[in-house]
Design a protein around this motif. Sequence first.
Motif, PDB file in Angstrom:
ATOM      1  N   PHE A  35      -9.030 -18.717 -14.408  1.00  0.00           N
ATOM      2  CA  PHE A  35      -8.344 -17.474 -14.755  1.00  0.00           C
ATOM      3  C   PHE A  35      -6.901 -17.561 -14.271  1.00  0.00           C
ATOM      4  CE2 PHE A  35     -12.733 -16.375 -15.006  1.00  0.00           C
ATOM      5  CZ  PHE A  35     -12.826 -15.335 -15.928  1.00  0.00           C
ATOM      6  N   ALA A  36      -6.014 -16.883 -14.986  1.00  0.00           N
ATOM      7  CA  ALA A  36      -4.590 -16.936 -14.647  1.00  0.00           C
ATOM      8  C   ALA A  36      -3.959 -15.562 -14.824  1.00  0.00           C
ATOM      9  CB  ALA A  36      -3.889 -17.971 -15.532  1.00  0.00           C
ATOM     10  N   VAL A  37      -2.707 -15.440 -14.379  1.00  0.00           N
ATOM     11  CA  VAL A  37      -1.969 -14.185 -14.543  1.00  0.00           C
ATOM     12  C   VAL A  37      -1.578 -14.024 -16.011  1.00  0.00           C
ATOM     13  CG1 VAL A  37       0.120 -12.918 -13.925  1.00  0.00           C
ATOM     14  CG2 VAL A  37      -1.085 -14.255 -12.178  1.00  0.00           C
ATOM     15  N   ALA A  38      -2.145 -12.999 -16.664  1.00  0.00           N
ATOM     16  CA  ALA A  38      -1.849 -12.744 -18.078  1.00  0.00           C
ATOM     17  C   ALA A  38      -0.698 -11.769 -18.245  1.00  0.00           C
ATOM     18  CB  ALA A  38      -3.092 -12.203 -18.779  1.00  0.00           C
ATOM     19  N   GLY A  39      -0.388 -11.006 -17.188  1.00  0.00           N
ATOM     20  CA  GLY A  39       0.704 -10.049 -17.233  1.00  0.00           C
ATOM     21  C   GLY A  39       0.857  -9.382 -15.879  1.00  0.00           C
ATOM     22  N   SER A  40       2.058  -8.890 -15.593  1.00  0.00           N
ATOM     23  CA  SER A  40       2.279  -8.230 -14.303  1.00  0.00           C
ATOM     24  C   SER A  40       3.453  -7.268 -14.394  1.00  0.00           C
ATOM     25  CB  SER A  40       2.531  -9.263 -13.197  1.00  0.00           C
ATOM     26  OG  SER A  40       3.745  -9.951 -13.431  1.00  0.00           O
ATOM     27  N   PHE A  41       3.447  -6.292 -13.488  1.00  0.00           N
ATOM     28  CA  PHE A  41       4.580  -5.394 -13.295  1.00  0.00           C
ATOM     29  C   PHE A  41       4.691  -5.164 -11.803  1.00  0.00           C
ATOM     30  CE2 PHE A  41       6.729  -1.409 -12.636  1.00  0.00           C
ATOM     31  CZ  PHE A  41       7.751  -1.431 -13.576  1.00  0.00           C
ATOM     32  N   SER A  42       5.886  -5.400 -11.246  1.00  0.00           N
ATOM     33  CA  SER A  42       6.060  -5.281  -9.801  1.00  0.00           C
ATOM     34  C   SER A  42       7.436  -4.711  -9.480  1.00  0.00           C
ATOM     35  CB  SER A  42       5.889  -6.652  -9.138  1.00  0.00           C
ATOM     36  OG  SER A  42       6.087  -6.563  -7.743  1.00  0.00           O
ATOM     37  N   LEU A  43       7.503  -3.989  -8.381  1.00  0.00           N
ATOM     38  CA  LEU A  43       8.792  -3.490  -7.906  1.00  0.00           C
ATOM     39  C   LEU A  43       9.614  -4.620  -7.295  1.00  0.00           C
ATOM     40  CD1 LEU A  43       7.694  -0.083  -6.295  1.00  0.00           C
ATOM     41  CD2 LEU A  43       8.568  -0.532  -8.597  1.00  0.00           C
ATOM     42  N   GLY A  44       8.962  -5.721  -7.008  1.00  0.00           N
ATOM     43  CA  GLY A  44       9.659  -6.918  -6.550  1.00  0.00           C
ATOM     44  C   GLY A  44       9.620  -7.958  -7.667  1.00  0.00           C
ATOM     45  N   ASP A  45      10.007  -9.180  -7.350  1.00  0.00           N
ATOM     46  CA  ASP A  45       9.988 -10.251  -8.362  1.00  0.00           C
ATOM     47  C   ASP A  45       9.282 -11.497  -7.836  1.00  0.00           C
ATOM     48  OD1 ASP A  45      11.823 -11.014  -6.499  1.00  0.00           O
ATOM     49  OD2 ASP A  45      13.450 -11.430  -7.901  1.00  0.00           O
ATOM     50  N   LEU A  46       8.280 -11.277  -6.983  1.00  0.00           N
ATOM     51  CA  LEU A  46       7.622 -12.409  -6.335  1.00  0.00           C
ATOM     52  C   LEU A  46       6.179 -12.623  -6.784  1.00  0.00           C
ATOM     53  CD1 LEU A  46       9.001 -11.966  -2.703  1.00  0.00           C
ATOM     54  CD2 LEU A  46       9.700 -13.637  -4.428  1.00  0.00           C
ATOM     55  N   LEU A  71     -12.098  -2.170  -3.209  1.00  0.00           N
ATOM     56  CA  LEU A  71     -11.108  -1.270  -2.618  1.00  0.00           C
ATOM     57  C   LEU A  71     -10.914  -1.642  -1.152  1.00  0.00           C
ATOM     58  CD1 LEU A  71      -9.294   1.260  -2.791  1.00  0.00           C
ATOM     59  CD2 LEU A  71     -11.317   2.640  -2.267  1.00  0.00           C
ATOM     60  N   VAL A  72      -9.678  -2.001  -0.782  1.00  0.00           N
ATOM     61  CA  VAL A  72      -9.346  -2.366   0.598  1.00  0.00           C
ATOM     62  C   VAL A  72      -8.107  -1.558   0.993  1.00  0.00           C
ATOM     63  CG1 VAL A  72      -8.727  -4.207   2.196  1.00  0.00           C
ATOM     64  CG2 VAL A  72     -10.246  -4.696   0.274  1.00  0.00           C
ATOM     65  N   ASN A  73      -8.278  -0.551   1.821  1.00  0.00           N
ATOM     66  CA  ASN A  73      -7.167   0.320   2.195  1.00  0.00           C
ATOM     67  C   ASN A  73      -6.489  -0.084   3.498  1.00  0.00           C
ATOM     68  OD1 ASN A  73      -6.258   2.375   0.450  1.00  0.00           O
ATOM     69  ND2 ASN A  73      -8.243   3.408   0.624  1.00  0.00           N
ATOM     70  N   ASP A  74      -7.060  -1.081   4.165  1.00  0.00           N
ATOM     71  CA  ASP A  74      -6.448  -1.596   5.393  1.00  0.00           C
ATOM     72  C   ASP A  74      -6.377  -3.111   5.264  1.00  0.00           C
ATOM     73  OD1 ASP A  74      -5.373  -1.842   7.874  1.00  0.00           O
ATOM     74  OD2 ASP A  74      -7.223  -1.414   8.977  1.00  0.00           O
ATOM     75  N   PHE A  75      -5.474  -3.547   4.409  1.00  0.00           N
ATOM     76  CA  PHE A  75      -5.407  -4.960   4.018  1.00  0.00           C
ATOM     77  C   PHE A  75      -4.884  -5.818   5.176  1.00  0.00           C
ATOM     78  CE2 PHE A  75      -3.655  -8.704   1.981  1.00  0.00           C
ATOM     79  CZ  PHE A  75      -4.615  -9.011   1.029  1.00  0.00           C
ATOM     80  N   ASP A  76      -5.622  -6.891   5.449  1.00  0.00           N
ATOM     81  CA  ASP A  76      -5.247  -7.816   6.518  1.00  0.00           C
ATOM     82  C   ASP A  76      -5.362  -9.237   5.968  1.00  0.00           C
ATOM     83  OD1 ASP A  76      -4.902  -9.373   8.760  1.00  0.00           O
ATOM     84  OD2 ASP A  76      -6.257  -8.207  10.034  1.00  0.00           O
ATOM     85  N   THR A  77      -4.261  -9.954   5.950  1.00  0.00           N
ATOM     86  CA  THR A  77      -4.257 -11.300   5.358  1.00  0.00           C
ATOM     87  C   THR A  77      -5.112 -12.280   6.153  1.00  0.00           C
ATOM     88  OG1 THR A  77      -2.185 -11.754   6.561  1.00  0.00           O
ATOM     89  CG2 THR A  77      -2.009 -11.063   4.251  1.00  0.00           C
ATOM     90  N   ARG A  78      -5.509 -11.918   7.368  1.00  0.00           N
ATOM     91  CA  ARG A  78      -6.405 -12.795   8.122  1.00  0.00           C
ATOM     92  C   ARG A  78      -7.831 -12.716   7.591  1.00  0.00           C
ATOM     93  NH1 ARG A  78      -4.941 -10.643  14.039  1.00  0.00           N
ATOM     94  NH2 ARG A  78      -5.184  -8.714  12.810  1.00  0.00           N
ATOM     95  N   GLN A  79      -8.115 -11.626   6.873  1.00  0.00           N
ATOM     96  CA  GLN A  79      -9.454 -11.443   6.298  1.00  0.00           C
ATOM     97  C   GLN A  79      -9.478 -11.604   4.780  1.00  0.00           C
ATOM     98  OE1 GLN A  79     -10.085  -7.436   8.240  1.00  0.00           O
ATOM     99  NE2 GLN A  79     -12.116  -8.309   8.599  1.00  0.00           N
ATOM    100  N   ASN A  87       6.136 -16.889  -1.633  1.00  0.00           N
ATOM    101  CA  ASN A  87       7.074 -16.640  -0.530  1.00  0.00           C
ATOM    102  C   ASN A  87       6.555 -15.607   0.487  1.00  0.00           C
ATOM    103  OD1 ASN A  87       8.735 -18.408  -1.822  1.00  0.00           O
ATOM    104  ND2 ASN A  87      10.112 -16.855  -2.643  1.00  0.00           N
ATOM    105  N   ASN A  88       5.267 -15.698   0.829  1.00  0.00           N
ATOM    106  CA  ASN A  88       4.672 -14.836   1.872  1.00  0.00           C
ATOM    107  C   ASN A  88       4.768 -13.338   1.573  1.00  0.00           C
ATOM    108  OD1 ASN A  88       3.993 -17.067   3.554  1.00  0.00           O
ATOM    109  ND2 ASN A  88       6.103 -17.133   4.316  1.00  0.00           N
ATOM    110  N   GLU A  89       4.988 -12.981   0.331  1.00  0.00           N
ATOM    111  CA  GLU A  89       5.064 -11.566  -0.029  1.00  0.00           C
ATOM    112  C   GLU A  89       3.740 -10.857   0.232  1.00  0.00           C
ATOM    113  OE1 GLU A  89       7.217  -8.210  -1.767  1.00  0.00           O
ATOM    114  OE2 GLU A  89       7.657 -10.044  -0.650  1.00  0.00           O
ATOM    115  N   GLU A  90       2.650 -11.613   0.188  1.00  0.00           N
ATOM    116  CA  GLU A  90       1.315 -11.033   0.386  1.00  0.00           C
ATOM    117  C   GLU A  90       1.155 -10.430   1.781  1.00  0.00           C
ATOM    118  OE1 GLU A  90      -3.236 -12.737   0.296  1.00  0.00           O
ATOM    119  OE2 GLU A  90      -1.875 -13.347  -1.321  1.00  0.00           O
ATOM    120  N   THR A  91       1.902 -10.938   2.756  1.00  0.00           N
ATOM    121  CA  THR A  91       1.777 -10.430   4.124  1.00  0.00           C
ATOM    122  C   THR A  91       2.280  -8.986   4.256  1.00  0.00           C
ATOM    123  OG1 THR A  91       3.947 -11.339   4.714  1.00  0.00           O
ATOM    124  CG2 THR A  91       2.012 -12.734   5.100  1.00  0.00           C
TER     125      THR A  91
END
Length: 352
Positions: A35-46, A71-79, A87-91
Amino acid sequence: MNTKSCYERILGIICSVFDAYSAVLIMPDNSGREFAVAGSFSLGDLVNKGAHFVPGKGLVGWILSNQGPMLVNDFDTRQYHLGYYSNNEETKIKAFMGVSLKNGTGALCLDSKRQYSFSNKDQKILQLFADLVYEVQSSSCLAAEQVNLGKYYSCLQLIYGLRKRHKNWSKFLEQYLGIMAETSGFSYCSFASRDEAGQNYYIEDETQPIVQGEAQAIPYGTGLVGWVFRNGKPVFMGGSDSGTQSSPLYGKLAAHPGFQSVICLPLTIGRITRGVLVFASENPKEIPEELKVFCQMASEHLALFLENLYLRSRLHEAAQQLHQLQQAAAEKTEQSEELEFDFSTSTQEESA
């Protein structure tokens, strides 16, 4: 508006409705294996437009595998891991929500840089948007299928006219293969025929020169094409069925370019597989049912042309044999008359 633009417009609306940071649509890639990214909209460009996802790996993979909401309302990249940022935008992401498209055809993902941004009610609304995306996808697939059917029908008409314009087999075959390669979307197309003894087969023509030497005899049963000759069964290898390169078409006798998608169709004449029509692509290519039907119909048309040539050849041979028999019979009759004449003459001389 094309389908991709339509997706991105819907994703932009989703971001606005939920006051989110990014909305990302995940669908099968061209190979059908991942599976791949078929489309996106973001306030950033990353957002990484080239990101790929495997069912079962990461949050997106979990949605694809289980075809359920997340649904994850307390997102932690360690989990957790998203996999669609660079570029680490996920953090910087603090909340995530995702739902599955119908029939496991993808995932619709939403995230935010604020904790506790989404609720169970939001998730139900997001599912409605996912259903809308699925309807757009289904409509575009149906439209593409209709376009393909029209293209295939036009091609069959063209081939039918081609047989009337070209009585010469070589010229007909050259144009036939070119038309079939262009219409089917395969980069390579060829036709192989066996000898009368069934010991070898030959490549009569091909759209790309990959066979070494002209009219080279290839031992019967060699390569994927040889398997089709021997078994008289078609071969379809495309999309997720061709994760690795297919077996060499002609064994080791050709400069094999590494085909990953292949169609080989047997042409049966007089209950014997006398030819094989080949379609091949170096890139993984989906082979939908309508493409299979089209290629089979086109191969049957080619088989009819060959059967006519074969019958004419047999009739010509039969006519030659009959002519030879008639000549032999005529010669025997002449010899018999000569013997009868000699016998009659010698009898008259003896009586005298």
